[in-house]
Design a protein around this motif. Structure first.
Motif, PDB file in Angstrom:
ATOM      1  N   GLU A   2       0.834  -1.200   0.000  1.00 54.64           N
ATOM      2  CA  GLU A   2       0.000   0.000   0.000  1.00 54.64           C
ATOM      3  C   GLU A   2       0.868   1.250   0.000  1.00 54.64           C
ATOM      4  OE1 GLU A   2      -3.157   1.905   3.076  1.00 54.64           O
ATOM      5  OE2 GLU A   2      -3.494  -0.199   2.542  1.00 54.64           O
ATOM      6  N   ARG A   7      -3.794   0.462  -2.805  1.00 51.90           N
ATOM      7  CA  ARG A   7      -3.198  -0.877  -2.801  1.00 51.90           C
ATOM      8  C   ARG A   7      -2.753  -1.265  -4.198  1.00 51.90           C
ATOM      9  NH1 ARG A   7      -6.936  -4.258   1.420  1.00 51.90           N
ATOM     10  NH2 ARG A   7      -6.183  -3.136   3.243  1.00 51.90           N
ATOM     11  N   THR A 115       3.861   0.582   2.708  1.00 49.79           N
ATOM     12  CA  THR A 115       3.414  -0.447   3.638  1.00 49.79           C
ATOM     13  C   THR A 115       3.398  -1.795   2.905  1.00 49.79           C
ATOM     14  OG1 THR A 115       2.029   1.170   4.770  1.00 49.79           O
ATOM     15  CG2 THR A 115       1.580  -1.157   5.205  1.00 49.79           C
ATOM     16  N   GLY A 117       2.422  -5.753   2.426  1.00 45.62           N
ATOM     17  CA  GLY A 117       1.380  -6.709   2.766  1.00 45.62           C
ATOM     18  C   GLY A 117       2.014  -8.005   3.228  1.00 45.62           C
TER      19      GLY A 117
END
Length: 124
Positions: A2, A7, A115, A117
């Motif tokens: 993200e 995303r 970020t 996942g």
């Protein structure tokens, strides 16, 4: 993965062969896709567009996954080894390639956090 609330499904390139091949020879990439390059160490990096057919945004992130350098709207290159490099302006450990225009669309600024996942392995 993200970035700025958006995303992206990314392919991970975390060894020399995968990093060298990158997105070469592809005719298109969906807007919600990208490629994440993971390097063993944080260092000044330079990417190029050799045999790359789609324009890209090349985004450089440090070991803390903070955006430290951006090369936006990088054009395809068919000049082989004569393709120019697009360097980071600061040491980086991660490089994210997205379709050209995504960085502008997301309004990315240096310091933006990437970020990961659950499917992305930690850096070695």
């Amino acid at each position: 993965m993200e970035l700025q609330g958006q995303r992206f499904a990314v392919e991970v390139a975390d060894d020399n062969e995968e990093r060298a091949r990158g997105l070469m020879f592809r005719d298109a990439m969906d807007d919600d896709r990208g490629m994440l390059f993971i390097h063993d160490n944080e260092m000044n990096l330079a990417y190029w567009m050799k045999n790359t057919k789609i324009p890209l945004d090349i985004l450089y992130f440090d070991a803390n996954r903070r955006l430290v350098s951006q090369q936006r709207d990088v054009p395809p290159c068919s000049l082989g080894n004569a393709c120019p490099p697009y360097p980071s302006t600061a040491p980086a450990r991660y490089v994210l390639e997205l379709n050209a225009g995504q960085a502008a669309k997301l309004g990315l600024k240096d310091g933006t956090e990437l970020t990961f996942g659950p499917g992305i392995p930690p850096a070695p």
